[in-house]
Each structure stands twice: as C-alpha cells, then as structure tokens.
Design an enzyme around this catalytic site. Sequence first.
Site, PDB file in Angstrom:
ATOM      1  N   ILE A  63     -17.704   5.204  27.391  1.00  0.00           N
ATOM      2  CA  ILE A  63     -18.869   6.077  27.603  1.00  0.00           C
ATOM      3  C   ILE A  63     -20.064   5.211  27.959  1.00  0.00           C
ATOM      4  O   ILE A  63     -20.358   4.234  27.263  1.00  0.00           O
ATOM      5  CB  ILE A  63     -19.233   6.852  26.298  1.00  0.00           C
ATOM      6  CG1 ILE A  63     -18.016   7.535  25.690  1.00  0.00           C
ATOM      7  CG2 ILE A  63     -20.391   7.809  26.543  1.00  0.00           C
ATOM      8  CD1 ILE A  63     -17.650   8.848  26.244  1.00  0.00           C
ATOM      9  N   ALA A 102     -23.545   1.459  26.107  1.00  0.00           N
ATOM     10  CA  ALA A 102     -22.194   1.974  26.348  1.00  0.00           C
ATOM     11  C   ALA A 102     -21.361   1.758  25.099  1.00  0.00           C
ATOM     12  O   ALA A 102     -21.771   1.052  24.178  1.00  0.00           O
ATOM     13  CB  ALA A 102     -21.552   1.247  27.524  1.00  0.00           C
ATOM     14  N   LYS A 103     -20.205   2.342  25.048  1.00  0.00           N
ATOM     15  CA  LYS A 103     -19.252   2.055  23.956  1.00  0.00           C
ATOM     16  C   LYS A 103     -17.873   2.505  24.411  1.00  0.00           C
ATOM     17  O   LYS A 103     -17.748   3.423  25.241  1.00  0.00           O
ATOM     18  CB  LYS A 103     -19.645   2.818  22.684  1.00  0.00           C
ATOM     19  CG  LYS A 103     -19.119   2.184  21.424  1.00  0.00           C
ATOM     20  CD  LYS A 103     -19.966   0.998  21.004  1.00  0.00           C
ATOM     21  CE  LYS A 103     -19.431   0.307  19.772  1.00  0.00           C
ATOM     22  NZ  LYS A 103     -20.400  -0.679  19.262  1.00  0.00           N
ATOM     23  N   GLY A 104     -16.855   1.878  23.840  1.00  0.00           N
ATOM     24  CA  GLY A 104     -15.491   2.283  24.151  1.00  0.00           C
ATOM     25  C   GLY A 104     -14.674   2.303  22.880  1.00  0.00           C
ATOM     26  O   GLY A 104     -15.096   1.768  21.851  1.00  0.00           O
ATOM     27  N   ASP A 150     -15.948  -4.848  18.597  1.00  0.00           N
ATOM     28  CA  ASP A 150     -16.470  -3.991  17.518  1.00  0.00           C
ATOM     29  C   ASP A 150     -15.339  -3.916  16.489  1.00  0.00           C
ATOM     30  O   ASP A 150     -14.443  -4.768  16.490  1.00  0.00           O
ATOM     31  CB  ASP A 150     -16.851  -2.606  18.090  1.00  0.00           C
ATOM     32  CG  ASP A 150     -17.636  -1.761  17.087  1.00  0.00           C
ATOM     33  OD1 ASP A 150     -18.816  -2.056  16.852  1.00  0.00           O
ATOM     34  OD2 ASP A 150     -17.062  -0.806  16.508  1.00  0.00           O
TER      35      ASP A 150
END
Length: 426
Positions: free
Chosen positions: A70, A115-117, A156
Amino acid sequence: MTDSKSAALKKTEPPNPFTMVQQKIAEICHRLGAEEGICERLCHCKRELIVHFPVKMDDGTIKTFTGYRIQHNDVRGPAKGGIRYHPDVTLDETRALAAWMTLKNAVVNIPYGGAKGGVVCNPKLLSMNELEKLTRRYASDISVFIGPESDIPAPDIGTNPQVMAWIMDTYSMNKGYSVLGVVTGKPIEVGGSWGRFEATGRGCTICTGLAARHRGIRLDGATVAVQGFGNVGATSTTLLAKEGCRIIAVSDSRGGIYNAKGLDVAAVQRHKKETGAVGDCPNSENITNDELLEMDCDILIPAAYENQIHEGNAPAVRARLIVEGANGPTTTEAANILHDKGVFVVPDILANAGGVVVSYFEWVQGLQCFFWCEDEVNQQLHNIMDGAFHEVLEIAQREKVDMRDAAYMLAISRLVQAIKIRGIFP
Ligand code: NAD
C-alpha cells in the site's frame, strides 16, 4: 490488576487501526483549519495492491499466500515503509501502517511519503527455503509498485536483513543490474548501512533520554519495562542499560520476565537466542505481558504490536513516561486516559522514526555508491531525532496539546503545504 480483569475490560474486537489513524488525521486537519478536500485526500491511500501468489512448499504441496503493498502518499517524495510477515496482517492494518509512515517521514522532515507491505503468514513455521521462495515471489508480484524512485521497502515484524537481500536480488535480476536503492535494511555486504539494524532502538533511546530530561527523570537508575524483545525492543533495552537504566522487565509474544534489581540484558539475549523466548531466563521471575504493561516503573517502552495499551488496561498503567517503539501500541481511548493521568507519551510517529531516518541514509548512500562510517550515521541520526523531538515539544507547549497531537500537527502542516505548493494535477 490481574490478567483476567484486564482481559475482561479489553474490548472483544480490537479497534481498526486504519479507522483510528483516519479519525486522528481528520481531527488534526480540522484543528489546523486545513481544506476539507486535502483532509479527505490524507484520509485515503493513494495506491493499493493485493496479491495472491503460490509457493511450492518443502513437502511438494502448493500453498497460496496473500500479500499487500500500500502506498498511502508520495507528495513529499517516494513512498517508504516496511514489510511485515505475520499471521494477523490485514488490508486495514497495512493501510494504517502506510499512513503512519507518511506522517512519521513528515515529522522527521525526510523526503519520503509513506507505504507498507505485508504477507499473511507465520514465518516461524516456514523453512529458510520456503521463506526465500515466498519472499522472491511476493517481491516479483509487487515489483510493479516498488523501485528506488517510487517505493522503497524495509524490514518490519517477521522480516530481517536477509529477507531484504532476497528482495533486492529478485528486483535486480529482473532489471539485469544491481539496484541497491530498492530496499533498505539490507546486510552490510550488499549495500546496507552501518547503524541501520539498531537505528529504531537507538532513535527510541534518544527520545527516551530527551523526554526523561524534560520530565526531570534521571536516566541513570531509572526503572524500565520493555514489551517486545525483537529488533526494536532488544536494541532499546541494550542501549538504555548502557545509559544506566535498570531494566526490570522485558517480554516477547510468549510472556515476560521480571527482576526488581535489574535484568542482565546480555544474559537475556543469550537465553532468547538459545531457547527462542525470554521466559524462564535464570535470575528472573516469569510474568505476563499484561503484568509488564501495568508495572510500577519510570519508563515503559511498548515495542511489540498494535493496540497493546487499551481502555481496559490504561487506567492501571503506572509508568511516568511511555516511549512508543511499536507502531500504534496505544488505542485512542487509552491515549486519552494516559493524557488525563499525566503520563508523558512520546508517540510512535516520533519515537520509532530512527529506523526510517537511517533507511533514508542507506538509500542516499546506495544511490551515490558512497558509504559513511557508523559514527557519522549515528551522529546524523542523533541530530535529526533531537531536532524533531524539540520541534514537537515546542508545538505541544505552545498549543497546549500532548506530544501525539503536536507530532500530527507538525506532520500534517508539512503535508498540507506540500500538497498546496504542488497543486492538484491536471
Ligand atoms: P520483531 O519481529 O523483530 O520483534 C517483535 C517482538 O515483539 C518479538 O519479540 C515478538 O515476540 C514480540 N511480540 C509480538 N507480539 C507480542 C505481544 N502481543 N506481546 C508481547 N510481545 C509481542 O519486530 P520489530 O522490528 O522489533 O518491530 C516491533 C514494532 O516496532 C512493530 O510495531 C513495528 O512496526 C515497529 N517498528 C519497527 C521498525 C524496525 O526498524 N524494525 C521501525 C519502526 C517501527
């Protein structure tokens, strides 16, 4: 308070973290008098990718996994944010984490969006071979989004430098040349930066020192409890112990340990390495995670997961200072309770920004193929964290708000300015 009492008070459904961050953005936009249309833009993610992909497991079966990437916002620069491997990853959690990244990068004023996934999986149940295959296939499927100029992942929960190396390699093989800037948090041998692995914990430690001084707490001898003994928690614990703090409790997902006289941090780390958990470490007493959060201590560092301090246990929190190593560890209701109790909270978007600051240094070094020494990395990190902490504190004092609202005000005013200066295309 006992575990059962805390559990009974805990809401059955944890709050949706994306709704939580959207409400906070809207509240702060309103306070700043930001245009309604700009507020709405910040409440939505710019791009959302969902992938379902197959992995051939060691036993020959084919398993389908779900992953997300995202991009919340890129108005101030390329989207930037970690990748999480955990069974509880959801679309809304990933959206919230992406939005927090946009805000965090604006608080510390580095030229990135957010962003992040994530992949819904339990990495502890995968072999190295399966983990590599899963990572390479996920990286291939999200390669339409990621790139050194568009969107740069990092580690993360559940991911590490090795996972970043596989993503870098997969992306590079498809390009035909090595692309150092596509991910950060890489091993040193393939373009990582000195100081990146410890950076989030180091940033937390810097914030802890600054907040303690502001509140008149001497770090030397201060009692500290840390929830989560992974990258952020274990590094913060080690660095705070070096500052003279007495680490009285630490925990991981299986529970915690306590010693009123102070834990031997190096021994805890060895025990965790040997047994996979901090529990049953010699010279300590086993406790639960709820007991740790409610412990009588000067400083509490939640460095594990979202929604850990909620309206059920916030009234029982006894720490004088909380430094949020994790993203979103405190629900909105709990934040209000802590504020009313006079607990000083350094919010996640400031407290754990050290990781992305050194990721930014790693990206800059990779793009320039010119690498810095560890002292320089740590000094530049210190300068940025110190500057951001004091900017947020100044807003908190001037506007008579808590540090969380002040950090959101600083971030959102920078984002609103950037949106206005760039204008709306076409
Ligand atoms: P990690 O996987 O290295 O460690 C997580 C730790 O938390 C582990 O010890 C795990 O056992 C423990 N844990 C998980 N659920 C728990 C629970 N319910 N109670 C107690 N312990 C629990 O992950 P990390 O990289 O240290 O990330 C921790 C937090 O910090 C996350 O919220 C992450 O988003 C945030 N964060 C990480 C970075 C980074 O650079 N790694 C940067 C900014 C923010």
